[in-house]
Design a protein around this motif. Structure first.
Motif, PDB file in Angstrom:
ATOM      1  N   SER A 101       0.832  -1.208   0.000  1.00 10.20           N
ATOM      2  CA  SER A 101       0.000   0.000   0.000  1.00 10.20           C
ATOM      3  C   SER A 101       0.864   1.255   0.000  1.00 10.20           C
ATOM      4  O   SER A 101       0.553   2.242  -0.672  1.00 10.20           O
ATOM      5  CB  SER A 101      -0.925   0.007   1.227  1.00 10.20           C
ATOM      6  OG  SER A 101      -1.864  -1.033   1.154  1.00 10.20           O
ATOM      7  N   VAL A 102       1.952   1.221   0.768  1.00  7.96           N
ATOM      8  CA  VAL A 102       2.868   2.366   0.802  1.00  7.96           C
ATOM      9  C   VAL A 102       3.505   2.575  -0.567  1.00  7.96           C
ATOM     10  O   VAL A 102       3.617   3.702  -1.057  1.00  7.96           O
ATOM     11  CB  VAL A 102       3.950   2.157   1.887  1.00  7.96           C
ATOM     12  CG1 VAL A 102       5.006   3.250   1.815  1.00  7.96           C
ATOM     13  CG2 VAL A 102       3.309   2.130   3.273  1.00  7.96           C
ATOM     14  N   LEU A 103       3.894   1.488  -1.214  1.00  5.02           N
ATOM     15  CA  LEU A 103       4.467   1.592  -2.560  1.00  5.02           C
ATOM     16  C   LEU A 103       3.443   2.117  -3.567  1.00  5.02           C
ATOM     17  O   LEU A 103       3.761   2.937  -4.423  1.00  5.02           O
ATOM     18  CB  LEU A 103       4.976   0.222  -3.021  1.00  5.02           C
ATOM     19  CG  LEU A 103       6.412  -0.150  -2.665  1.00  5.02           C
ATOM     20  CD1 LEU A 103       6.740  -1.540  -3.166  1.00  5.02           C
ATOM     21  CD2 LEU A 103       7.394   0.865  -3.234  1.00  5.02           C
ATOM     22  N   ASP A 104       2.200   1.640  -3.452  1.00  3.54           N
ATOM     23  CA  ASP A 104       1.147   2.110  -4.372  1.00  3.54           C
ATOM     24  C   ASP A 104       0.897   3.609  -4.196  1.00  3.54           C
ATOM     25  O   ASP A 104       0.634   4.325  -5.163  1.00  3.54           O
ATOM     26  CB  ASP A 104      -0.150   1.339  -4.124  1.00  3.54           C
ATOM     27  CG  ASP A 104      -0.061  -0.118  -4.573  1.00  3.54           C
ATOM     28  OD1 ASP A 104       0.851  -0.420  -5.370  1.00  3.54           O
ATOM     29  OD2 ASP A 104      -0.881  -0.929  -4.124  1.00  3.54           O
ATOM     30  N   ALA A 105       0.985   4.062  -2.936  1.00  7.76           N
ATOM     31  CA  ALA A 105       0.729   5.479  -2.666  1.00  7.76           C
ATOM     32  C   ALA A 105       1.888   6.367  -3.094  1.00  7.76           C
ATOM     33  O   ALA A 105       1.704   7.549  -3.386  1.00  7.76           O
ATOM     34  CB  ALA A 105       0.442   5.677  -1.175  1.00  7.76           C
ATOM     35  N   ASP A 106       3.091   5.822  -3.143  1.00  3.09           N
ATOM     36  CA  ASP A 106       4.274   6.604  -3.519  1.00  3.09           C
ATOM     37  C   ASP A 106       5.151   5.774  -4.451  1.00  3.09           C
ATOM     38  O   ASP A 106       6.183   5.225  -4.036  1.00  3.09           O
ATOM     39  CB  ASP A 106       5.057   7.006  -2.266  1.00  3.09           C
ATOM     40  CG  ASP A 106       6.206   7.963  -2.591  1.00  3.09           C
ATOM     41  OD1 ASP A 106       6.379   8.299  -3.777  1.00  3.09           O
ATOM     42  OD2 ASP A 106       6.932   8.354  -1.658  1.00  3.09           O
ATOM     43  N   PRO A 107       4.771   5.682  -5.736  1.00  2.15           N
ATOM     44  CA  PRO A 107       5.540   4.866  -6.687  1.00  2.15           C
ATOM     45  C   PRO A 107       6.987   5.323  -6.851  1.00  2.15           C
ATOM     46  O   PRO A 107       7.823   4.563  -7.335  1.00  2.15           O
ATOM     47  CB  PRO A 107       4.767   5.047  -8.001  1.00  2.15           C
ATOM     48  CG  PRO A 107       3.402   5.486  -7.592  1.00  2.15           C
ATOM     49  CD  PRO A 107       3.598   6.294  -6.350  1.00  2.15           C
ATOM     50  N   SER A 108       7.300   6.556  -6.429  1.00  2.00           N
ATOM     51  CA  SER A 108       8.668   7.047  -6.583  1.00  2.00           C
ATOM     52  C   SER A 108       9.668   6.232  -5.767  1.00  2.00           C
ATOM     53  O   SER A 108      10.871   6.256  -6.051  1.00  2.00           O
ATOM     54  CB  SER A 108       8.760   8.519  -6.160  1.00  2.00           C
ATOM     55  OG  SER A 108       8.536   8.655  -4.766  1.00  2.00           O
ATOM     56  N   LEU A 109       9.180   5.508  -4.754  1.00  2.00           N
ATOM     57  CA  LEU A 109      10.075   4.680  -3.945  1.00  2.00           C
ATOM     58  C   LEU A 109      10.759   3.611  -4.772  1.00  2.00           C
ATOM     59  O   LEU A 109      11.843   3.135  -4.429  1.00  2.00           O
ATOM     60  CB  LEU A 109       9.303   4.034  -2.789  1.00  2.00           C
ATOM     61  CG  LEU A 109       8.789   4.981  -1.704  1.00  2.00           C
ATOM     62  CD1 LEU A 109       7.831   4.259  -0.782  1.00  2.00           C
ATOM     63  CD2 LEU A 109       9.960   5.557  -0.923  1.00  2.00           C
ATOM     64  N   ALA A 110      10.107   3.189  -5.843  1.00  3.18           N
ATOM     65  CA  ALA A 110      10.694   2.163  -6.714  1.00  3.18           C
ATOM     66  C   ALA A 110      10.767   2.670  -8.151  1.00  3.18           C
ATOM     67  O   ALA A 110      10.704   1.893  -9.099  1.00  3.18           O
ATOM     68  CB  ALA A 110       9.879   0.869  -6.637  1.00  3.18           C
ATOM     69  N   HIS A 111      10.908   3.994  -8.325  1.00  2.00           N
ATOM     70  CA  HIS A 111      10.919   4.589  -9.671  1.00  2.00           C
ATOM     71  C   HIS A 111      12.095   4.050 -10.485  1.00  2.00           C
ATOM     72  O   HIS A 111      13.235   4.046 -10.045  1.00  2.00           O
ATOM     73  CB  HIS A 111      11.021   6.107  -9.555  1.00  2.00           C
ATOM     74  CG  HIS A 111      10.995   6.813 -10.874  1.00  2.00           C
ATOM     75  ND1 HIS A 111       9.925   6.726 -11.734  1.00  2.00           N
ATOM     76  CD2 HIS A 111      11.921   7.597 -11.487  1.00  2.00           C
ATOM     77  CE1 HIS A 111      10.173   7.442 -12.815  1.00  2.00           C
ATOM     78  NE2 HIS A 111      11.390   7.982 -12.695  1.00  2.00           N
ATOM     79  N   ASN A 112      11.780   3.581 -11.686  1.00  6.24           N
ATOM     80  CA  ASN A 112      12.788   3.053 -12.615  1.00  6.24           C
ATOM     81  C   ASN A 112      13.537   1.843 -12.058  1.00  6.24           C
ATOM     82  O   ASN A 112      14.630   1.512 -12.533  1.00  6.24           O
ATOM     83  CB  ASN A 112      13.804   4.129 -13.004  1.00  6.24           C
ATOM     84  CG  ASN A 112      13.186   5.181 -13.910  1.00  6.24           C
ATOM     85  OD1 ASN A 112      12.241   4.899 -14.653  1.00  6.24           O
ATOM     86  ND2 ASN A 112      13.715   6.400 -13.853  1.00  6.24           N
ATOM     87  N   ALA A 113      12.982   1.194 -11.062  1.00 11.04           N
ATOM     88  CA  ALA A 113      13.646   0.024 -10.485  1.00 11.04           C
ATOM     89  C   ALA A 113      13.442  -1.194 -11.381  1.00 11.04           C
ATOM     90  O   ALA A 113      12.375  -1.386 -11.963  1.00 11.04           O
ATOM     91  CB  ALA A 113      13.095  -0.273  -9.090  1.00 11.04           C
TER      92      ALA A 113
END
Length: 381
Positions: free
Chosen positions: A130-142
């Protein structure tokens, strides 16, 4: 046994999954598996086969060779498998150092805490997603491997924040009593009297605080009796400490129960469902025991290590090859467990007292009603 042919890799993967996870592969392991590209997946499958066969008592030297490791490296691999399941087997060349910062003042901690305050019942990995869905920048271009690493670190952060909130008075006033767990797992004590084997504990836990309301230690063939004993002890604790919640003044609790062998799941569900909100019923299987408790408090109660994957394994000698364990007769093991439960509960009782829950509630209410239903449900088939 590694093969680069995609069809061969997928066929072997399906065969191994059926052996290792006869009840179906866990979602977190499926995510890890699919993140490894097919050309590299054969090496991961070699490692999975090797640790799985080692856990069944096969000679270690040829299995270490299958995994592509020396004996010491294979020992570490087996430990990583026990602690992190499939994620622990991913070769270092496929891992990434990319991840989230876990500094004490990282604002991500409050984001995670907010998610837990909204729904403390959710699994750690689901909160992390849920945290990742709310802030996709955490895994941006990963890459897929980097995305898995980010999810794993977030999941660990969720577990950290859950433990911190379990001692937060404001959180406990809001969340206490919204969930109960009645679980069953092996622990790191070898019983030396009677049939030699790992001790089994039944644990009744309140999910917001991680408080052990009741527990019982015994032998593997008495799961039903141990869980009934834990539920009865929970009733006594609620009554003695006025730690229950008034009926009719809030929602009934969610309840997760790991059914011991010999209990009819349909009968148990029928007995419990009218007295709880969301009901989760686990059935006997190597990856089901202990899972709910580990989500809330981790793999230790006090200084006692839980051994969920060994609940159905009785090869004590194979277990002792790679793990330390206390050896004790049953009565001594029970005393050791009681001491570690007391150690585990001490700061939680203090936090619940400060929050006005212990000695500030009622002796018999919503939680007691669910526990009486559990006692009715835990009847041998």
């Amino acid at each position: 046994m590694t093969s680069d042919d995609p069809h061969s890799v997928l066929a072997r993967q399906a065969e191994l999954i059926a052996k290792v996870w006869p009840g179906g592969i866990a979602a977190r392991d499926s995510v890890v598996l699919e993140a490894v590209p097919l050309p590299a997946r054969g090496q991961l499958l070699d490692r999975l086969e090797a640790v799985w066969r080692a856990d069944r008592g096969e000679p270690l030297a040829p299995l270490a060779e299958l995994a592509g490791l020396k004996r010491a490296g294979f020992f570490n691999l087996r430990r990583a498998w026990r602690e992190n399941s499939l994620a622990g087997l991913v070769p270092h060349g496929l891992r990434s150092g990319r991840g989230v910062t876990l500094a004490v003042d990282d604002p991500l901690r409050e984001v995670v805490a907010k998610q837990l305050r909204i729904d403390p019942w959710r699994r750690n990995v689901d909160v992390a997603k849920s945290v990742l869905d709310a802030d996709p920048s955490l895994a941006h271009n990963a890459s897929p491997h980097e995305a898995v690493a980010v999810l794993q670190k977030l999941t660990r952060l969720v577990a950290e924040q859950r433990r911190a909130l379990s001692l937060d008075a404001d959180f406990l006033r809001d969340a206490y009593g919204r969930g109960l767990i009645l679980d069953l797992t092996a622990v790191s004590v070898v019983l030396t009297d009677g049939e030699r084997g790992l001790a089994i504990v039944a644990m009744l836990m309140e999910t917001a605080s991680g408080l052990m309301l009741g527990s019982a230690l015994g032998r593997a063939d008495d799961g039903v009796g141990l869980q009934r004993e834990a539920a009865a002890a929970g009733l006594q604790f609620l009554h003695a400490h006025h730690a229950d919640l008034q009926c009719g003044e809030g929602p009934v609790p969610d309840f997760a129960v790991m059914l011991p062998a010999g209990v009819d799941a349909e009968v148990a569900t029928g007995a419990l469902a009218p007295h709880v909100d969301e009901l989760t019923v686990g059935k006997a299987g190597g990856f089901s025991f202990g899972y709910q408790v580990v989500q809330v408090v981790g793999t230790r109660i006090g200084r006692m290590v839980l051994q969920p994957r060994k609940t159905l394994s009785f090869d004590v000698d194979a277990f002792l090859e790679t793990r330390l364990a206390q050896h004790a007769p049953l009565d001594v093991a029970r005393a050791i467990w009681a001491r570690e439960v007391e150690r585990h509960n001490a700061e939680r009782i203090a936090a619940l007292t400060q929050a006005g829950i212990i000695n500030g509630g009622v002796p018999d209410g919503r939680l007691a009603a669910a526990l009486r239903a559990a006692l009715m449900a835990l009847q041998p088939a």
